[in-house]
Design a protein around this motif. Structure first.
Motif: not given
Length: 522
Positions: A119, A153-158, A237, A249-250
């Motif tokens: 990450s 987006h898939s890992i919860g970031r903007h 954010w 999304g996640a």
């Protein structure tokens, strides 16, 4: 580069508020068209003109309200739209990407990438990929930016932070690369013609700036990652909360059966990738390869570079089909056609914006106002009475400002080179150093100019995640990249020049002053 709500943050917030109070981007382009028509009428009536330093031809301001141009507009409007360069690139690539996305290949591949890349290195990876994307000409705008948004987006970031990081790499780092790209021989050819106005035997090689452009890659990668993580994402954010109905999304944990199907689909897609690479190498590597031009000594791979969009379309399409068949998300040809149709339906907003943008860019070109401004900018530098590094820094500044009005790197250099290259040769600065200074200024304002042909596409991509995201939001998001890319690349160029480090193989920033005088007016 911190995140404090200080002076810099207030400036960005002010830019965003002011920009977002403007009308819809398509309407804004229509207003800009009206302004250009009025300015063209004014300057044409004043007889404004400039002499092109390369051709010696007088360039005059042209009134867009002239009956001939009105007739031209009405007869050529369909062609203006269909010949808008990004339009064909975007639609062709998205036909293939749409199949790969809806079949599930891109989502699964992104999930695998997230698991493979630590990450802490994700942002660095995205910016680096953006910088290297200039190998694929303009395809980086179309392919990499949406993938980076989906990845974040898939890992919860903007997601817009990922898109911005990729866009900064592709646009702001356009000239930098670890390999020689199609831009290098193009600019080298223009520089050679300009240098021969002073020294008829001088030749600027395609690798003239190779070492410096390589050095910019880690610089832009590190700076872009820091700006993204410490400035852009925290601000997004706070100022651009995500919409409730957005793609991706996640990623939910798949079932055992789904994992088995995904693995089978990935294996099938992997085999297609290997086969595609083998075919492309067969078309490119042999001296008589189909995608080589043996008659073009300076750039024999020009057909390959020109085919990248088509190759991307074919590879994405075939990989998407292979994955879909293996994972059972595609069961017939009707599924493939349906996925293509849905991909095109998502491009409706972009088509409207591209229509307005294509008209503005075409009319601005017809008026000659941008060309006259570029010629006068070069003349101003010539008359400034400075030389050495200060003159090169002035060239960087003027190039970055002109870049906001004229997007094409080669078009601007064709105007500036015949003035700047011979003039700087006369004070001992090599054409390669002058070209390098131009390339620095030509790149870092790319992300903040609405006249960049792909700017409307990037804006539409942002609005998929934040519907209220306007031109002001995008400019405010990309401005820190432009500022820090400009500062860091100019500083590195200055150090490189002062230490007289080689710009490319056997290329110095300085040359012995030839014992001939530059031609009058040159």
């Amino acid at each position: 580069m911190g995140t404090s709500q200080g002076f810099g943050e207030r400036i960005l917030a002010g830019i965003e508020r002011a920009g977002n109070r403007l009308p819809d981007p398509a309407t804004l382009f229509l207003i800009a068209i009206a302004i250009v028509v009025m300015l063209s009428l004014l300057f044409a009536s004043l007889g404004t003109s400039a002499v092109h330093p390369g051709t010696g031809k007088e360039i005059t301001a042209v009134s867009l309200a002239d009956p001939a141009n009105i007739r031209r507009f009405f007869t050529e409007l369909p062609t203006i739209f269909t010949s808008f360069h990004p339009l064909g690139v975007v639609l062709v690539v998205m036909l293939g990407v749409g199949v790969a996305e809806r079949a599930g290949l891109i989502g699964v591949s992104l999930a695998a990438l997230v698991r493979a890349v630590p990450s802490r290195l994700l942002t660095l990876t995205v910016v680096f990929a953006g910088v290297q994307a200039s190998l694929a000409a303009d395809a980086g705008y179309v392919v990499l930016t949406p993938l980076a948004a989906a990845l974040f987006h898939s890992i919860g970031r903007h997601p817009i932070a990922g898109l911005a990081a990729a866009f900064a790499g592709v646009a702001g780092g356009f000239s930098a690369n670890l390999l020689v790209t199609s831009l290098d021989p193009l600019l080298g050819g223009i520089s050679t013609a300009a240098a021969q106005l002073y020294d008829p035997n001088y030749v600027v090689a395609p690798t003239a700036n190779y070492f410096l452009m390589m050095a910019f890659v880690p610089l832009f990668t590190i700076v872009g990652a820091i700006v993204t993580d410490r400035i852009i994402e925290p601000r997004l954010w706070a100022s651009a909360p995500l919409g409730t109905d957005i793609p991706g999304g996640a990623v939910d944990e798949p079932t055992a059966e789904q994992k088995a199907l995904e693995r089978r689909g990935l294996r099938a897609a992997g085999l297609v990738v290997l086969a595609s690479v083998a075919v492309i190498l067969w078309l490119v590597l042999p001296e008589d390869g189909v995608l080589r031009d043996p008659k073009n000594a300076n750039n024999p791979l020009a057909p390959f570079f020109g085919s990248i969009v088509t190759l991307l379309f074919v590879v994405f399409l075939l990989c998407g089909i292979a994955y879909g068949v293996g994972a059972r998300t595609i069961r017939s040809d009707k599924d493939v056609v349906g996925m293509m149709g849905k991909s095109m339906s998502d491009m409706g907003g972009y088509l409207v914006l591209a229509f307005a943008a294509s008209i503005f860019i075409a009319l601005f070109g017809w008026s000659n106002l941008g060309t006259i401004l570029a010629i006068n900018g070069a003349a101003f530098l010539r008359a400034a009475g400075i030389d050495g590094l200060p003159l090169l820094l002035a060239l960087i500044l003027v190039g970055s400002m002109i870049n906001i009005l004229i997007g094409s790197a080669s078009a601007k250099w064709a105007i500036l080179a015949p003035v700047m290259v011979p003039m700087l040769m006369g004070v001992g600065i090599s054409p390669e150093a002058t070209q390098a200074a131009y390339r620095v200024g030509d790149a870092f304002t790319n992300p903040i100019t609405p006249l960049l042909p792909y700017f409307p596409l990037i804006l539409i991509m942002c609005q998929r995640y934040v519907p209220s995201f306007g031109i002001g939001s995008l400019v405010a998001t990309m401005l820190p990249y432009s500022v820090w890319f400009g500062i860091s690349s100019t500083a590195l160029f200055s150090v490189w020049y002062l230490l007289d480090l080689p710009l490319g193989p056997g290329v110095s920033a300085s040359i012995p002053v030839p014992g001939i005088a530059p031609p009058a007016g040159g």
